[in-house]
Structures are given as structure tokens and as C-alpha cells.
Design a protein around this motif. Structure first.
Motif, PDB file in Angstrom:
ATOM      1  N   LEU A 298      -5.862  34.505  94.686  1.00 34.70           N
ATOM      2  CA  LEU A 298      -6.213  34.846  96.064  1.00 34.70           C
ATOM      3  C   LEU A 298      -6.688  36.280  96.216  1.00 34.70           C
ATOM      4  CD1 LEU A 298      -3.335  33.035  97.962  1.00 34.70           C
ATOM      5  CD2 LEU A 298      -5.664  32.231  97.535  1.00 34.70           C
ATOM      6  N   GLY A 299      -6.452  37.115  95.228  1.00 34.82           N
ATOM      7  CA  GLY A 299      -6.908  38.501  95.321  1.00 34.82           C
ATOM      8  C   GLY A 299      -6.031  39.323  96.243  1.00 34.82           C
ATOM      9  N   ASN A 300      -6.576  40.413  96.712  1.00 35.35           N
ATOM     10  CA  ASN A 300      -5.829  41.343  97.551  1.00 35.35           C
ATOM     11  C   ASN A 300      -5.672  40.759  98.956  1.00 35.35           C
ATOM     12  OD1 ASN A 300      -4.738  43.475  98.936  1.00 35.35           O
ATOM     13  ND2 ASN A 300      -6.399  44.897  98.518  1.00 35.35           N
ATOM     14  N   MET A 301      -4.480  40.355  99.295  1.00 33.83           N
ATOM     15  CA  MET A 301      -4.223  39.746 100.604  1.00 33.83           C
ATOM     16  C   MET A 301      -3.600  40.736 101.587  1.00 33.83           C
ATOM     17  SD  MET A 301      -5.431  36.729 100.349  1.00 33.83           S
ATOM     18  CE  MET A 301      -4.772  35.923 101.778  1.00 33.83           C
ATOM     19  N   TRP A 302      -3.504  42.001 101.190  1.00 27.76           N
ATOM     20  CA  TRP A 302      -2.931  42.998 102.081  1.00 27.76           C
ATOM     21  C   TRP A 302      -3.845  43.190 103.269  1.00 27.76           C
ATOM     22  CZ3 TRP A 302      -4.426  47.522 104.325  1.00 27.76           C
ATOM     23  CH2 TRP A 302      -3.421  48.291 104.916  1.00 27.76           C
ATOM     24  N   ARG A 303      -3.245  43.250 104.452  1.00 34.11           N
ATOM     25  CA  ARG A 303      -3.984  43.535 105.679  1.00 34.11           C
ATOM     26  C   ARG A 303      -3.175  44.541 106.465  1.00 34.11           C
ATOM     27  NH1 ARG A 303      -6.901  41.385 102.781  1.00 34.11           N
ATOM     28  NH2 ARG A 303      -8.181  39.556 103.120  1.00 34.11           N
ATOM     29  N   PRO A 304      -3.833  45.472 107.149  1.00 30.80           N
ATOM     30  CA  PRO A 304      -3.091  46.478 107.914  1.00 30.80           C
ATOM     31  C   PRO A 304      -2.389  45.845 109.107  1.00 30.80           C
ATOM     32  CG  PRO A 304      -5.434  46.654 108.344  1.00 30.80           C
ATOM     33  CD  PRO A 304      -5.272  45.627 107.264  1.00 30.80           C
TER      34      PRO A 304
END
Length: 171
Positions: free
Chosen positions: A149-155
Motif C-alpha cells: 500500500l505504500g506510505n499511508m500516512w496522512r496529516p
């Protein structure tokens, strides 16, 4: 009193790639360590802030000169050395049916890349010893792998940070 963690307290993180070609070969890297020869999947350690897929892509190119786009996870390997107490976690990506490139190029001292017939995996000193797992993944359908899924970080809503990377999409 709090003690800082020892250097080996946390697992080392790696990203590797299984690259197979349409003519049933696999991209491996031959190396010598402690006067012993072994074969490994191309891969390495991510740089700070680098995604695992980006690391895998970069390491394959740096070690072999081959450009790939990893987007599926074949498996995750954990190795715990009982002598050094070092733990390593390796996320192994899969790139299948890659158009056979010209012969891979040696780009790093001590690492010799080669396209090896998949049928030869059983006789090679592969490190870690994952030849059987590689063959199993290569004979399974996509159900035998995981999507990256890759980078799933969200602010958070109150945080405004520019997005620097997005998930890797299959070609």
C-alpha cells in the motif's frame, strides 16, 4: 535510571526484490563474506524518509543496473542472529515477467549480479535460505502475495504537511 537502547535493540529493516524474467530466470547477487560465497536477492536498507518500495527500486538499480517497479509483497523474512542478537526484517517484493535486460552490471565492489535459472535455486547457497519460498510464490497466483500500500500516512486535520510520496501502483 533509563538506559538508551543498545544498537541491536530494534530490528534492522531491509527491502529486497524477487525479479524473474519471461525466460524463467531470477536476478540474484553473488557475494563473498568471511571467505564464504553466497547468493542474495538484490536489496538493502532504506534511507531516512525513503519508502520500502523506493528503497527496493534504488537498491536493485545500484547493485545490478536493472530498473524495476516493485508493487507486490512476496513475503516478509525475519532473521534473528543468536550470536550478535541482531534482528533483521526484510520485506521481499515481487517483480515477475520482467523483460530480460541485457546482462546485469556489476556496480558495487564484491557484489556480482547474475540472471540465474529458477530451476537452479535449490543448489545455490542462498542467504537467507528462502529458495523454497521463492519457488512457492512463483508458482502461486496473486492470492499468494500481498499488495504493497505504500506510505499511508496522512496529516491530521489541523496539520498541513505536503505529501512527498504516494503508494506504488502496478504498471
Amino acid at each position: 535510571m533509563d538506559q538508551p537502547p543498545s544498537p541491536n535493540a530494534y530490528p534492522a529493516l531491509r527491502a529486497s526484490v524477487i525479479v524473474t524474467t519471461t525466460d524463467e530466470r531470477i536476478l540474484l547477487v553473488r557475494r563473498k563474506r568471511d571467505r564464504k560465497e553466497s547468493w542474495v536477492l538484490p536489496g538493502g536498507t532504506p534511507n531516512p524518509g525513503e519508502s520500502l518500495a523506493s528503497c527496493a527500486r534504488r537498491e536493485v538499480f545500484e547493485e545490478t543496473g536493472v530498473r524495476v517497479l516493485p508493487y507486490r509483497v512476496a513475503f516478509v523474512v525475519e532473521a534473528n542472529d543468536p550470536f550478535t542478537r541482531q534482528s533483521t526484517v526484510d520485506v521481499v517484493f515481487l517483480v515477475t515477467n520482467h523483460r530480460p535486460p541485457d546482462e546485469p552490471q556489476q556496480r558495487e565492489p564484491g557484489l556480482i549480479p547474475a540472471l540465474v535459472p529458477i530451476a537452479d535455486l535449490a543448489r545455490l547457497p542462498l542467504r537467507p535460505p528462502i529458495g523454497g519460498h521463492i519457488r512457492r510464490v512463483l508458482t502461486a497466483t496473486n492470492a499468494g502475495t500481498g499488495v504493497y500500500l505504500g506510505n499511508m500516512w496522512r496529516p491530521l486535520e489541523s496539520t498541513t504537511v505536503p505529501r512527498s510520496s504516494s503508494p506504488v501502483r502496478p504498471p
